[in-house]
Design a protein around this motif. Structure first.
Motif, short mmCIF file in Angstrom:
data_model
loop_
_atom_site.label_atom_id
_atom_site.label_comp_id
_atom_site.label_asym_id
_atom_site.label_seq_id
_atom_site.Cartn_x
_atom_site.Cartn_y
_atom_site.Cartn_z
N LEU A 37 33.06 104.61 171.51
CA LEU A 37 32.11 103.68 172.12
C LEU A 37 30.85 103.49 171.27
CD1 LEU A 37 32.43 104.52 175.93
CD2 LEU A 37 33.36 102.57 174.68
N PRO A 38 30.23 104.57 170.76
CA PRO A 38 29.08 104.35 169.87
C PRO A 38 29.42 103.55 168.62
CG PRO A 38 29.11 106.61 170.65
CD PRO A 38 30.40 105.99 171.07
N LEU A 39 30.63 103.75 168.07
CA LEU A 39 31.03 102.99 166.89
C LEU A 39 31.14 101.50 167.22
CD1 LEU A 39 31.97 102.83 163.96
CD2 LEU A 39 34.29 103.34 164.76
N LEU A 40 31.77 101.19 168.34
CA LEU A 40 31.88 99.78 168.75
C LEU A 40 30.51 99.19 169.03
CD1 LEU A 40 35.00 100.00 171.10
CD2 LEU A 40 34.90 99.12 168.76
N PHE A 41 29.63 99.97 169.63
CA PHE A 41 28.28 99.48 169.91
C PHE A 41 27.51 99.26 168.61
CE2 PHE A 41 23.86 100.25 171.61
CZ PHE A 41 23.79 99.06 172.31
N ALA A 42 27.72 100.13 167.63
CA ALA A 42 27.08 99.95 166.33
C ALA A 42 27.57 98.68 165.64
CB ALA A 42 27.33 101.17 165.44
N VAL A 43 28.86 98.39 165.76
CA VAL A 43 29.40 97.14 165.20
C VAL A 43 28.72 95.94 165.84
CG1 VAL A 43 31.47 95.72 164.98
CG2 VAL A 43 31.61 98.18 164.60
N LEU A 44 28.53 96.00 167.17
CA LEU A 44 27.84 94.92 167.87
C LEU A 44 26.40 94.79 167.41
CD1 LEU A 44 27.60 92.81 170.17
CD2 LEU A 44 27.09 94.72 171.72
N LEU A 45 25.69 95.92 167.31
CA LEU A 45 24.28 95.88 166.92
C LEU A 45 24.10 95.38 165.49
CD1 LEU A 45 22.75 99.16 168.42
CD2 LEU A 45 22.58 96.82 169.27
N ALA A 46 25.04 95.71 164.60
CA ALA A 46 24.93 95.27 163.21
C ALA A 46 24.94 93.76 163.08
CB ALA A 46 26.06 95.88 162.38
N GLN A 47 25.43 93.08 164.11
CA GLN A 47 25.47 91.62 164.09
C GLN A 47 24.52 91.02 165.13
OE1 GLN A 47 29.72 90.18 163.80
NE2 GLN A 47 30.14 92.33 164.16
N SER A 48 23.49 91.79 165.50
CA SER A 48 22.58 91.35 166.56
C SER A 48 21.16 91.74 166.25
CB SER A 48 23.00 91.96 167.91
OG SER A 48 24.37 91.76 168.17
N ARG A 49 20.23 91.16 166.98
CA ARG A 49 18.84 91.58 167.02
C ARG A 49 18.61 92.27 168.35
NH1 ARG A 49 16.95 91.37 161.86
NH2 ARG A 49 17.08 89.28 160.97
N TRP A 50 18.04 93.46 168.29
CA TRP A 50 17.81 94.21 169.53
C TRP A 50 16.67 95.19 169.31
CZ3 TRP A 50 19.97 99.21 171.64
CH2 TRP A 50 19.74 99.32 173.02
N ALA A 51 15.74 95.21 170.23
CA ALA A 51 14.58 96.09 170.13
C ALA A 51 14.76 97.37 170.92
CB ALA A 51 13.31 95.38 170.61
N GLY A 52 15.90 97.52 171.60
CA GLY A 52 16.15 98.73 172.37
C GLY A 52 15.96 98.55 173.85
N PHE A 53 16.57 99.46 174.64
CA PHE A 53 16.39 99.58 176.09
C PHE A 53 17.10 98.47 176.87
CE2 PHE A 53 12.57 101.50 174.16
CZ PHE A 53 12.80 102.80 174.54
N ASP A 54 16.72 97.22 176.71
CA ASP A 54 17.25 96.14 177.53
C ASP A 54 18.50 95.55 176.88
OD1 ASP A 54 17.73 94.14 179.31
OD2 ASP A 54 15.92 92.97 178.83
#
Length: 303
Positions: A37-54
């Motif tokens: 799950l963290p790996l999949l989430f990291a793949v998502l974040l690598a293609q996104s802008r996110w400041a955390g939390f929300d």
């Protein structure tokens, strides 16, 4: 009769398979929650802008994070990634050379277990303790400069000068990791049959020839393992640099990839850049590993 027994046999096998998966369930659950799950989430974040939390604020940007890492004016390629490679290379070179020399000496001594334990002690010490002790030793009034002054040399700003900060930490990392290399290499030396040395000595071979023609070739698997593990550890290093320099200073002289990822995520709140940097580091580690395996196999074939 065999056909009649086929049904019960298949049913027993299904029960055994189900029981096996039942016992594997905790490990599979742990793998899914903390790795997959963290790996999949990291793949998502690598293609996104996110400041955390929300999670609702995740904004897809495609490959923009990767292009930003290597855009003009970015510090990721130089000096961050360059520092990372130099740090890992320096750590491997010093630790491997020192471990090979010490292991060869220990192999000639009595009470070998005592000496191996003595060199292994830094590994049971926390990185924070090691970093703080060496940090104070590197101070202008510390032990290292005291020794230099005693020899009539000027004091050196080890951690305050951009030219000496990274090499100073490389020495500490190599010193802290040399114990593992010594254990592995001494085990490799013990596995070399003495009959090879005896036969070579009968042919008039000297110590240098024995070391170059027998010890090094037969020690190649252990050397490969040490090189791979030390290099990967160096490329992923974070804690020691964070303890000794804080934020990779002075300037970006000691800033490495893992520290840059930490700062991008927790200091600047740019989790997308941090995730993209992690995949770049993963690619670098993979390439370095493949190159080392190829070099060692090629040398093994030539010898």
């Amino acid at each position: 009769m065999a056909l009649a027994d086929g049904g019960p046999v298949r049913a027993a096998r299904r029960r055994q398979t189900a029981l096996a998966y039942l016992f594997l369930a905790p490990a599979l659950l742990f793998f899914a929650v903390f790795l997959a799950l963290p790996l999949l989430f990291a793949v998502l974040l690598a293609q996104s802008r996110w400041a955390g939390f929300d999670l609702g604020a995740i904004e897809p940007v495609g490959m923009a994070n990767f292009t930003d890492l290597f855009a003009r004016g970015s510090t990721f390629l130089t000096p961050v990634l360059t520092n990372t490679l130099l740090y890992a290379l320096g750590t491997v070179a010093i630790a491997l050379a020192g471990a090979l020399l010490v292991s060869h000496c220990i192999n000639q001594l009595r009470f070998q277990g005592f000496w191996r334990t003595l060199y292994f002690l830094p590994l049971v010490t926390t990185v924070v303790a090691v970093g703080n002790v060496w940090k104070y030793m590197y101070e202008p009034g510390g032990l290292v400069n005291g020794l230099l002054n005693g020899l009539g040399l000027d004091s050196v700003a080890f951690l305050q000068s951009p030219g000496t900060a990274l090499p100073s930490i490389v020495v500490v990392q190599a010193w802290a990791s040399v114990g593992t290399a010594i254990l592995i290499l001494t085990a490799g030396l013990k596995s070399i049959p003495e009959v090879y040395y005896e036969a070579a000595e009968l042919d008039g071979a000297g110590r240098r020839t024995l070391f170059r023609r027998i010890t090094l070739p037969l020690l190649r698997p252990s050397l490969l393992f040490v090189c791979l593990t030390q290099f990967i550890t160096g490329l992923q290093s974070f804690a020691l640099i964070n303890v000794m320099t804080g934020e990779g200073g002075p300037g970006d002289a000691t800033n490495v990839a893992a520290l840059e990822m930490y700062q991008q995520a927790f200091r600047y709140g740019d989790w997308g850049i941090a995730a993209a940097a992690s995949f770049v580091l993963f690619l670098v580690i993979s390439v370095v590993t493949v190159v080392q395996l190829w070099l060692f196999r090629r040398k093994g074939g030539e010898s």
